[in-house]
Design a protein around this motif. Structure first.
Motif, PDB file in Angstrom:
ATOM      1  N   ALA A 100       0.494  -1.248   0.488  1.00 39.00           N
ATOM      2  CA  ALA A 100       0.332   0.161  -0.008  1.00 39.00           C
ATOM      3  C   ALA A 100       0.739   1.168   0.362  1.00 39.00           C
ATOM      4  CB  ALA A 100      -1.098  -0.442   1.771  1.00 39.00           C
ATOM      5  N   HIS A 101       1.906   1.540   0.964  1.00 42.89           N
ATOM      6  CA  HIS A 101       2.790   1.971   0.754  1.00 42.89           C
ATOM      7  C   HIS A 101       3.712   2.746  -0.548  1.00 42.89           C
ATOM      8  CE1 HIS A 101       6.222   4.817   2.516  1.00 42.89           C
ATOM      9  NE2 HIS A 101       7.089   4.156   1.479  1.00 42.89           N
ATOM     10  N   TYR A 106       3.795   5.950  -5.418  1.00 46.19           N
ATOM     11  CA  TYR A 106       3.693   5.758  -6.968  1.00 46.19           C
ATOM     12  C   TYR A 106       2.250   6.555  -7.602  1.00 46.19           C
ATOM     13  CZ  TYR A 106       3.348   4.012 -11.764  1.00 46.19           C
ATOM     14  OH  TYR A 106       2.485   3.843 -13.316  1.00 46.19           O
ATOM     15  N   ASP A 107       1.407   6.318  -7.067  1.00 55.65           N
ATOM     16  CA  ASP A 107       0.065   7.500  -6.549  1.00 55.65           C
ATOM     17  C   ASP A 107       0.061   9.199  -6.613  1.00 55.65           C
ATOM     18  OD1 ASP A 107      -1.898   5.003  -7.646  1.00 55.65           O
ATOM     19  OD2 ASP A 107      -2.322   4.887  -5.862  1.00 55.65           O
ATOM     20  N   MET A 108       1.382   9.386  -5.678  1.00 53.67           N
ATOM     21  CA  MET A 108       1.382  10.525  -5.723  1.00 53.67           C
ATOM     22  C   MET A 108       2.617  11.075  -7.233  1.00 53.67           C
ATOM     23  SD  MET A 108       1.176  10.561  -1.771  1.00 53.67           S
ATOM     24  CE  MET A 108       1.349  12.454  -1.396  1.00 53.67           C
ATOM     25  N   GLY A 109       3.249  10.077  -7.717  1.00 52.07           N
ATOM     26  CA  GLY A 109       4.413  10.831  -8.487  1.00 52.07           C
ATOM     27  C   GLY A 109       6.077  10.799  -7.170  1.00 52.07           C
ATOM     28  N   TYR A 129      12.967   6.937  -7.083  1.00 56.54           N
ATOM     29  CA  TYR A 129      12.041   8.016  -6.480  1.00 56.54           C
ATOM     30  C   TYR A 129      12.503   8.802  -7.790  1.00 56.54           C
ATOM     31  CZ  TYR A 129      10.981   5.359  -1.835  1.00 56.54           C
ATOM     32  OH  TYR A 129      10.441   4.505  -0.940  1.00 56.54           O
ATOM     33  N   ASN A 130      11.817   9.378  -7.639  1.00 58.27           N
ATOM     34  CA  ASN A 130      11.594  10.912  -8.663  1.00 58.27           C
ATOM     35  C   ASN A 130      11.543  12.209  -7.438  1.00 58.27           C
ATOM     36  OD1 ASN A 130      10.813  12.533 -10.497  1.00 58.27           O
ATOM     37  ND2 ASN A 130       9.439  11.803 -11.901  1.00 58.27           N
ATOM     38  N   VAL A 131      11.836  12.225  -7.016  1.00 56.94           N
ATOM     39  CA  VAL A 131      12.286  13.455  -5.883  1.00 56.94           C
ATOM     40  C   VAL A 131      13.281  14.458  -5.971  1.00 56.94           C
ATOM     41  CG1 VAL A 131      10.741  12.106  -4.118  1.00 56.94           C
ATOM     42  CG2 VAL A 131      12.995  11.956  -4.067  1.00 56.94           C
TER      43      VAL A 131
END
Length: 168
Positions: A100-101, A106-109, A129-131
């Motif tokens: 779920a995490h 993924y859903d939050m980008g 991670y795309n941050v």
């Protein structure tokens, strides 16, 4: 110069058609604008990424002559943790929370791809991670319920990849 290239391409296309071939009309104004907007979009992409704090660089692909924008991502290795004494029920519950995490990331980008490794080694899986910062990636990765429980540990490294290129 772009107009000359476009004219040459259209001329070649017309010369290669025979009488039985239906010739499509070519809108040279829109093609020229597309070429210009592509250059603008690369510049805009870089500006937007840099404004958000992402590290980038670009280069020209020698084969295609395209501009490739490289972005820094962060790859998190999910390693076997020190606390693996949970019961089967606890482990199953943690696994659901872990998935779920990752789905939320993924859903939050924040995460582009995650998955386990296919062996039984100490490195159990990865998340990319795309941050914009390693601090942010570390914080998100350590918020994973499996990590909080000590079942997994995180090791993060900066990683460069071409922006927008899919897996094959």
């Amino acid at each position: 110069m772009n107009t000359r290239i476009l004219f040459f391409a259209v001329a070649l296309m017309l010369m290669s058609c025979n009488d039985k071939t239906v010739q499509a009309e070519v809108d040279t104004e829109n093609i020229s604008e597309d070429v210009v907007s592509k250059k603008k979009s690369i510049k805009t992409l870089k500006e937007e990424l840099q404004a958000k704090g992402y590290q980038t660089f670009d280069y020209i692909d020698e084969k295609t002559k395209d501009t490739i924008v490289m972005q820094q991502y962060f790859i998190a290795f999910l390693k076997r943790g020190k606390n693996r004494s949970q019961s089967k029920g606890e482990t199953d519950s943690l696994q659901k929370l872990h998935l779920a995490h990752l789905g939320k990331m993924y859903d939050m980008g924040y995460a582009d791809i995650s998955g386990p490794f296919g062996d039984n080694g100490d490195i159990r899986g990865i998340t990319i991670y795309n941050v914009p910062t390693q601090t942010m990636a570390d914080s998100l990765a350590n918020a994973d319920p499996m990590v909080k429980a000590g079942r997994l540990e995180i090791e993060i490294h900066p990683w460069w990849a071409a922006k927008g290129f899919p897996l094959r």
